[in-house]
Structure formats: C-alpha cells, structure tokens
Design an enzyme around this catalytic site. Sequence first.
Site, PDB file in Angstrom:
ATOM      1  N   LYS A   1      -1.468  -8.173  -4.227  1.00 24.57           N
ATOM      2  CA  LYS A   1      -2.367  -7.026  -4.092  1.00 24.57           C
ATOM      3  C   LYS A   1      -1.571  -5.736  -3.958  1.00 24.57           C
ATOM      4  CE  LYS A   1      -5.448  -4.785  -0.800  1.00 24.57           C
ATOM      5  NZ  LYS A   1      -5.963  -4.799   0.582  1.00 24.57           N
TER       6      LYS A   1
ATOM      7  N   HIS B   1       0.835  -1.192   0.000  1.00 30.88           N
ATOM      8  CA  HIS B   1       0.000   0.000   0.000  1.00 30.88           C
ATOM      9  C   HIS B   1       0.878   1.254   0.000  1.00 30.88           C
ATOM     10  CE1 HIS B   1      -2.359  -3.213   1.835  1.00 30.88           C
ATOM     11  NE2 HIS B   1      -3.441  -2.599   1.386  1.00 30.88           N
TER      12      HIS B   1
END
Length: 293
Positions: free
Chosen positions: A202, A175
């Site tokens: 991800k 992230h």
Amino acid sequence: MSATPLTWGGRSIPGPGGLPAVAVSLTGPSLAQVRTQARRAVDAGADVLELRVDLLEEAGALAAPGPLDAATAAAQVLECLRGLGEAIDGADADGVDADTGAPVLLTCRTAAEGGRAHLDDAAYGALLRSVLDGLADWAPERLPAAIDVEVQHGCLRQACEQAHGLGIGVVASFHDFEATPSDEVLEEVLARMACQGADLAKIAVWPTSADDVARLLGVCARATTGAGERGGLGVPVAAMSMGALGAVSRVAPAFGSALTFAVVPDEQGLARASAPGQLPIQDVRRCLELLRA
C-alpha cells in the site's frame, strides 16, 4: 508477473470482477464509537474494517510522551481488538465477525505517517512483536485477517514471518503527506514490500499537480499488470493519491488497485476520514461500478 488475489475471511482482495475491495477505517475515538462505526460500515457495504488503534482512547500508551512500554501498549492494543469482537457480538473463522461478516485489518499508524502513535523504529518494531506474541494465544477465529506494517521502520520481514506463522496477512504501507516521490522511488518501495514478504503493498502520497496523480496511477498499473519492461510486482497493490486532487485514484479500477478506503458518516452525518480525500462509501461504490473496465 500477475498478482495473486488475497482471500481475507472469505472476501476476495481485489473483489469480484477485479474491482477494489472497499475498506472503512474505524477511527473511534472510543471503543464504544468504534462499535457503532463498524456496524454502520458493514451495513453500508464495507468489505474490510480497519481498526485504527492509534486513534483510540483505550490505547493511550501509544500516544504518551516518553519511552514506550511495549508490553503495556501491546496489552492495550489487544484489548481494543478483543473489545471490537466482543462489542459486535462474537467472531467467526478467519478473522471475520459473525455479525458483520467483514475481516479486520489491525493498524497502528505512527505520527511520522499520519497517525497518533509516537514511536521510533525500535519502539514500533517492539510493539508489533509484542502484539503478535500476544495473538499467538488467541483462537484462530478471533485473529485479525491482516496487520498493517509501515515499511520505513525496517521490521517488515520479521513482522511478516511472525504474522504468517499465525495465519495473519500483512499489508505493508508507505505514506508521504508532503509530496509524490518519483516513479523510481515508488517502484523501489513497492518492490521492497513484495521482496520482504508483504501480502499487499500500500502506498498513499500527496499530489501537488495532476501529473502527480497520473504518475501514481501509472506506477500502480505497471505494478499490477506486468506491462512494460519492468514487469509486475506479484502481489496486490493499493495505491492512493490523497486530497481532493487525488480522489480519482480511489475510484479508478482500471489501474489495478486492489483496495481502496472510504468513509461512513456517523449518526450526526459527520465523516471521520483516516486520510485526506476519502469519499463516502456509497459514492465510491457507485463510481467503481460506473468506471468498471
């Protein structure tokens, strides 16, 4: 190289027709509220339930100041996971709840990546090892379908080996809440995730322009289709551009994302998103169908 789809508790990731599976994060802040959120999420069509233990009052050791007591924190995490299963009245095989039919993704998000767990690299690795050690004694039907591992802490390879030994999948995550890194950086992060054993890679980043969103979608498309000279990644990818500007990345199935995240409002109509830009699940479902390639 094309990605091999995952199967979590009978659910395909990505879903039928290549559409992204839709996950809903259970954000608490109490286990009692998680119970309600889980039921509402599945009633609304969630494919995956993400248990965000870092947000739960019952896992307070994760957010406490000072050195982490890994054993205590792991015990709290396991109690939260156990409480979710018991609150929804039992579980079936492969981490699927018998009542809801949705596989569980266990996530402890650190403060460095948008969560509440104040853990450095060593403490994060120790926590994951302790949690997975504790899960080794659980019946297979009680295990989560997958566990989230933040790649930047340097423990992904070991966590994958330990989780896979228990039959638990691994979502490697990255992230950036300030910017969208260059294509080269994003591709290197994805490649590292795949190389170290992740079952799904991800990335969630912050756009400062429409070009950032377009670049993120391009990285996802190349990683999942094998187009271009760099070739495909070989594992499913979940790629999200955060905030209102990046909302399109959550509902654009043509670019190959295998998993997207949505929110389900509570009884008061409030939606507790786990990251900026998450859309209501009914809107996500409608957009995915409309934009089906």
